[in-house]
Design a protein around this motif. Structure first.
Motif, PDB file in Angstrom:
ATOM      1  N   THR B  95      -6.200 -51.632  76.314  1.00  0.00           N
ATOM      2  CA  THR B  95      -5.339 -52.629  75.680  1.00  0.00           C
ATOM      3  C   THR B  95      -5.548 -52.621  74.167  1.00  0.00           C
ATOM      4  N   THR B  96      -6.823 -52.662  73.771  1.00  0.00           N
ATOM      5  CA  THR B  96      -7.136 -52.692  72.349  1.00  0.00           C
ATOM      6  C   THR B  96      -6.609 -51.437  71.639  1.00  0.00           C
ATOM      7  N   LEU B  97      -6.868 -50.268  72.248  1.00  0.00           N
ATOM      8  CA  LEU B  97      -6.444 -49.011  71.603  1.00  0.00           C
ATOM      9  C   LEU B  97      -4.926 -48.945  71.481  1.00  0.00           C
ATOM     10  N   GLN B  98      -4.241 -49.458  72.499  1.00  0.00           N
ATOM     11  CA  GLN B  98      -2.780 -49.417  72.469  1.00  0.00           C
ATOM     12  C   GLN B  98      -2.239 -50.227  71.280  1.00  0.00           C
ATOM     13  N   VAL B  99      -2.738 -51.476  71.173  1.00  0.00           N
ATOM     14  CA  VAL B  99      -2.308 -52.318  70.059  1.00  0.00           C
ATOM     15  C   VAL B  99      -2.654 -51.660  68.735  1.00  0.00           C
ATOM     16  N   LEU B 100      -3.849 -51.085  68.710  1.00  0.00           N
ATOM     17  CA  LEU B 100      -4.330 -50.470  67.481  1.00  0.00           C
ATOM     18  C   LEU B 100      -3.415 -49.326  67.051  1.00  0.00           C
ATOM     19  N   LEU B 101      -3.062 -48.467  68.004  1.00  0.00           N
ATOM     20  CA  LEU B 101      -2.233 -47.311  67.659  1.00  0.00           C
ATOM     21  C   LEU B 101      -0.847 -47.747  67.198  1.00  0.00           C
ATOM     22  N   ILE B 102      -0.286 -48.775  67.862  1.00  0.00           N
ATOM     23  CA  ILE B 102       1.029 -49.274  67.429  1.00  0.00           C
ATOM     24  C   ILE B 102       0.934 -49.761  65.985  1.00  0.00           C
ATOM     25  N   GLY B 103      -0.084 -50.602  65.720  1.00  0.00           N
ATOM     26  CA  GLY B 103      -0.238 -51.161  64.378  1.00  0.00           C
ATOM     27  C   GLY B 103      -0.489 -50.083  63.342  1.00  0.00           C
ATOM     28  N   TYR B 104      -1.383 -49.148  63.684  1.00  0.00           N
ATOM     29  CA  TYR B 104      -1.732 -48.066  62.755  1.00  0.00           C
ATOM     30  C   TYR B 104      -0.503 -47.220  62.446  1.00  0.00           C
ATOM     31  N   GLY B 105       0.250 -46.887  63.503  1.00  0.00           N
ATOM     32  CA  GLY B 105       1.460 -46.082  63.333  1.00  0.00           C
ATOM     33  C   GLY B 105       2.472 -46.771  62.431  1.00  0.00           C
ATOM     34  N   CYS B 106       2.730 -48.068  62.708  1.00  0.00           N
ATOM     35  CA  CYS B 106       3.689 -48.808  61.871  1.00  0.00           C
ATOM     36  C   CYS B 106       3.197 -48.865  60.427  1.00  0.00           C
ATOM     37  N   GLY B 107       1.897 -49.117  60.253  1.00  0.00           N
ATOM     38  CA  GLY B 107       1.318 -49.184  58.915  1.00  0.00           C
ATOM     39  C   GLY B 107       1.513 -47.883  58.154  1.00  0.00           C
ATOM     40  N   LEU B 108       1.270 -46.751  58.829  1.00  0.00           N
ATOM     41  CA  LEU B 108       1.424 -45.442  58.178  1.00  0.00           C
ATOM     42  C   LEU B 108       2.877 -45.191  57.805  1.00  0.00           C
ATOM     43  N   ALA B 109       3.801 -45.551  58.721  1.00  0.00           N
ATOM     44  CA  ALA B 109       5.215 -45.324  58.442  1.00  0.00           C
ATOM     45  C   ALA B 109       5.651 -46.115  57.205  1.00  0.00           C
ATOM     46  N   LEU B 110       5.234 -47.398  57.164  1.00  0.00           N
ATOM     47  CA  LEU B 110       5.589 -48.220  56.003  1.00  0.00           C
ATOM     48  C   LEU B 110       4.949 -47.671  54.731  1.00  0.00           C
ATOM     49  N   ALA B 111       3.699 -47.216  54.843  1.00  0.00           N
ATOM     50  CA  ALA B 111       3.017 -46.650  53.676  1.00  0.00           C
ATOM     51  C   ALA B 111       3.777 -45.434  53.164  1.00  0.00           C
ATOM     52  N   ALA B 112       4.294 -44.612  54.098  1.00  0.00           N
ATOM     53  CA  ALA B 112       5.062 -43.430  53.701  1.00  0.00           C
ATOM     54  C   ALA B 112       6.309 -43.847  52.925  1.00  0.00           C
ATOM     55  N   VAL B 113       6.994 -44.903  53.425  1.00  0.00           N
ATOM     56  CA  VAL B 113       8.205 -45.383  52.743  1.00  0.00           C
ATOM     57  C   VAL B 113       7.863 -45.861  51.328  1.00  0.00           C
ATOM     58  N   PHE B 114       6.826 -46.713  51.232  1.00  0.00           N
ATOM     59  CA  PHE B 114       6.450 -47.251  49.920  1.00  0.00           C
ATOM     60  C   PHE B 114       6.029 -46.150  48.947  1.00  0.00           C
ATOM     61  N   THR B 115       5.260 -45.168  49.455  1.00  0.00           N
ATOM     62  CA  THR B 115       4.790 -44.111  48.569  1.00  0.00           C
ATOM     63  C   THR B 115       5.945 -43.242  48.102  1.00  0.00           C
ATOM     64  N   THR B 116       6.885 -42.959  49.017  1.00  0.00           N
ATOM     65  CA  THR B 116       8.055 -42.174  48.624  1.00  0.00           C
ATOM     66  C   THR B 116       8.811 -42.883  47.506  1.00  0.00           C
ATOM     67  N   LEU B 117       9.012 -44.199  47.692  1.00  0.00           N
ATOM     68  CA  LEU B 117       9.685 -44.985  46.650  1.00  0.00           C
ATOM     69  C   LEU B 117       8.899 -44.890  45.336  1.00  0.00           C
ATOM     70  N   ALA B 118       7.576 -45.004  45.468  1.00  0.00           N
ATOM     71  CA  ALA B 118       6.746 -45.069  44.264  1.00  0.00           C
ATOM     72  C   ALA B 118       6.738 -43.758  43.497  1.00  0.00           C
ATOM     73  N   VAL B 119       6.770 -42.604  44.211  1.00  0.00           N
ATOM     74  CA  VAL B 119       6.745 -41.345  43.460  1.00  0.00           C
ATOM     75  C   VAL B 119       8.127 -40.961  42.962  1.00  0.00           C
ATOM     76  N   SER B 120       9.200 -41.520  43.570  1.00  0.00           N
ATOM     77  CA  SER B 120      10.521 -41.064  43.156  1.00  0.00           C
ATOM     78  C   SER B 120      11.156 -41.953  42.088  1.00  0.00           C
ATOM     79  N   THR B 121      10.786 -43.243  42.036  1.00  0.00           N
ATOM     80  CA  THR B 121      11.385 -44.092  40.998  1.00  0.00           C
ATOM     81  C   THR B 121      10.304 -44.882  40.266  1.00  0.00           C
ATOM     82  N   ARG B 122      10.604 -45.228  39.033  1.00  0.00           N
ATOM     83  CA  ARG B 122       9.635 -45.969  38.248  1.00  0.00           C
ATOM     84  C   ARG B 122       9.497 -47.394  38.780  1.00  0.00           C
ATOM     85  N   PHE B 123      10.629 -47.960  39.242  1.00  0.00           N
ATOM     86  CA  PHE B 123      10.567 -49.309  39.783  1.00  0.00           C
ATOM     87  C   PHE B 123       9.734 -49.338  41.066  1.00  0.00           C
ATOM     88  N   GLY B 124       9.909 -48.296  41.896  1.00  0.00           N
ATOM     89  CA  GLY B 124       9.123 -48.183  43.113  1.00  0.00           C
ATOM     90  C   GLY B 124       7.642 -48.139  42.798  1.00  0.00           C
TER      91      GLY B 124
END
Lengths: 263, 293
Positions: B95-124
């Motif tokens: 149970t714990t690992l399942q929740v953890l992987l979901i959270g970790y996965g979502c966190g990484l996906a969002l981090a990828a979005v934010f980082t892409t924004l940050a490297v491509s635009t100055r406002f990002g």
């Protein structure tokens, strides 16, 4: 006469630092023909590296025109392969073989098998066959530069751009690398645009030298030196040319500077 | 002022060495002894540390003789085995690992979005810098009351706090990694005619990989700690709780050996991910490439 391979016409290059707008070169013109070993020579601040970046397409001239084979240079491209001074120009996550293959695969001009074969050939040409499956961090500085040269030459660029490729090497390795470059040129007959601040290196490596004066970079002279190699180094003519360039570069200096010129 | 004697180099006779007998060198190379070689294996040294700790634990617990407060190591191992084989521990772990992987996965996906924004635009870039500066120092667990209010008791709340703990650490590291890619490598990549996504995939990501990997490791550790802590707080009402809830539950029942078994599971999983998974990734990438010792 056919048009030259590379035509640089009245090129002024400027770049911005945090505080100044610097004019690196002012209305520089020269032409490189096929098979030339064309050297841009000058003291630091003469804009020779900036000029090379302009030819590579990393910078756009504010005035004038740079054309390769009649087409204006607008962006970096694999028809002008660059060899940098820094040793970290190789991709550390690829082996020597993969590093040489990679740009060929990017260009899409060769199949994977052809690229692998060509890479092997060119690595052999720079005498690194023994290190073909080694990662760059295990190579010495001179070996890294040889890989960079093999990588650039394997692409069959119209012109090879070398930005002080031997400046960070020790004197013995530098001399050996210069000899190897000349042997390679003898073998393959490529065109190279070579940037250096060493008068001696310019005369040995080059077939023609464009002498630039600093702040901002302007053309001072264009000289022939195809007749000289390492064996001519002690000779009177060699020394006379060295002297002549030295005087040209340091004519404006208030006091004569001796030691610096031979670096 | 008197005349100063300047030091002159002394002229001495020259000489050239013609030959040196090989026998004079003595030992040039000698294999290490068996003990030295075994001691050089990191795993062996670590095992010795763990074994000494276990022995010390056992001895102290026997001396204390109070299984309610501090059960001996052997008892904990037994409880661990029983809880795994017959008890609910394995299910709790899943149970714990399942929740953890979901959270970790979502966190990484969002981090990828934010980082892409940050490297491509100055406002990002400004956006990411400001957000990380604001939220990175905020412990994820502090958001739990708010998460409970918004998402209720259950997995969504847990995922929310995990995402918060992963996102900023990973985005910050990845962004720093991209920014520190050298100009020479960038120019080399452009020289090959690479642009856009190909340039990012072929040059920027591998070049920034040491930082990205560091971010992944920190993100994992944060997520793991946050989750166990969050479970301890509100596992109470969730029907199938995770490891944190298992620990809390057994403390209430005064099954101290089981509490230790739960903690042991947390430690073992942490060691496994850090020592096996991340170590394997490191050995195949940044270490082999010489980008990290």
């Amino acid at each position: 006469m056919a048009e030259p391979l590379l035509q640089v016409d009245g090129v002024t290059l400027q770049y911005k630092t945090t505080e100044h707008l610097v004019t690196a070169t002012w209305r520089v013109s020269f032409a490189v023909e096929r098979g030339d070993r064309f050297v841009l020579l000058g003291p630091s601040g003469c804009g020779k590296s900036t000029l090379l970046k302009g030819v590579a397409g990393f910078m756009q001239p504010v005035e004038g025109r740079i054309a390769l084979n009649g087409r204006e240079v607008k962006a970096p491209g694999p028809d002008r392969m660059m060899v940098f001074q820094e040793f970290d120009q190789l991709l550390p996550w690829k082996t020597v073989h993969q590093n040489v293959m990679f740009p060929m695969l990017c260009a899409g001009k060769w199949s994977r098998a052809q690229a692998a074969e060509r890479a092997r050939d060119f690595i052999a040409k720079v005498n690194l066959s023994k290190f073909i499956d080694v990662y760059p961090h295990m190579l010495s500085g001179g070996m890294k530069q040889r890989v960079a040269i093999a990588r650039a030459m394997a692409m069959e660029p119209d012109i090879l751009l070398m930005d002080e490729p031997y400046a960070a090497l020790d004197a013995l390795t530098r001399r050996k690398m210069q000899e190897e470059l000349l042997e390679l040129w003898d073998d393959v007959r490529f065109t190279v645009l070579f940037v250096t601040h060493s008068i001696e290196e310019a005369i040995v490596v080059g077939s023609r030298i464009l002498v630039l004066s600093p702040h901002p970079g302007r053309v001072k002279a264009e000289l022939n030196c195809h007749q000289f190699d390492h064996t001519a180094q002690g000779g009177a003519e060699f020394q006379a040319l060295q002297r002549r360039i030295h005087d040209m570069l340091f004519a404006e200096a208030v006091e004569p500077v001796e030691a610096d010129a031979h670096g | 002022m008197g005349k100063v004697d300047k030091i002159q180099p002394q002229v001495r006779p020259e000489y050239e060495v013609t030959d040196v007998a090989a026998a004079q060198f003595g030992e040039v190379q000698r294999p290490l002894s068996a003990f030295e070689r075994i001691w050089n294996v990191t795993g062996v040294r670590r095992f010795v540390v763990v074994a000494s700790l276990a022995i010390a634990w056992e001895l102290y617990a026997r001396y204390l003789d109070n299984a309610l407060m501090f059960p001996p190591f052997s008892e904990v191992v037994e409880a661990f085995y029983l809880a795994f084989a017959k008890g609910p521990l394995f299910g709790r772990m899943l149970t714990t690992l399942q929740v953890l992987l979901i959270g970790y996965g979502c966190g990484l996906a969002l981090a990828a979005v934010f980082t892409t924004l940050a490297v491509s635009t100055r406002f990002g870039n400004d956006l990411l810098s400001t957000l990380t500066a604001m939220f990175n120092p905020l412990p994820a667990i502090a958001l739990l009351p708010l998460a409970l209010l918004w998402f209720g008791l259950g997995i969504p709340s847990l995922v929310f706090v995990i995402v918060h703990s992963v996102l900023w650490a990973v985005a910050l590291n990845t962004h720093t990694g991209f920014k520190s890619v050298s100009d020479t490598l960038r120019m080399a990549g452009q020289n090959y005619g690479l642009t856009g996504v190909r340039y990012v995939m072929a040059i920027l990501i591998p070049a920034a990989f040491p930082s990205i990997l560091a971010g992944l490791k920190i993100g994992w550790a944060f997520a793991w700690r946050t989750l166990i802590a969050a479970e301890l707080v509100f596992g109470v009402s969730a029907r199938s709780g995770g490891l944190g809830w298992y620990i809390f539950e057994n403390r209430n029942l005064l099954e101290t050996a089981n509490v230790f078994a739960g903690l042991l599971t947390v430690i073992v999983i942490g060691l496994f991910v850090e020592g096996v998974i991340f170590r394997a990734i490191e050995a195949r990438t940044v270490r082999r490439w010489g980008m990290q010792r």
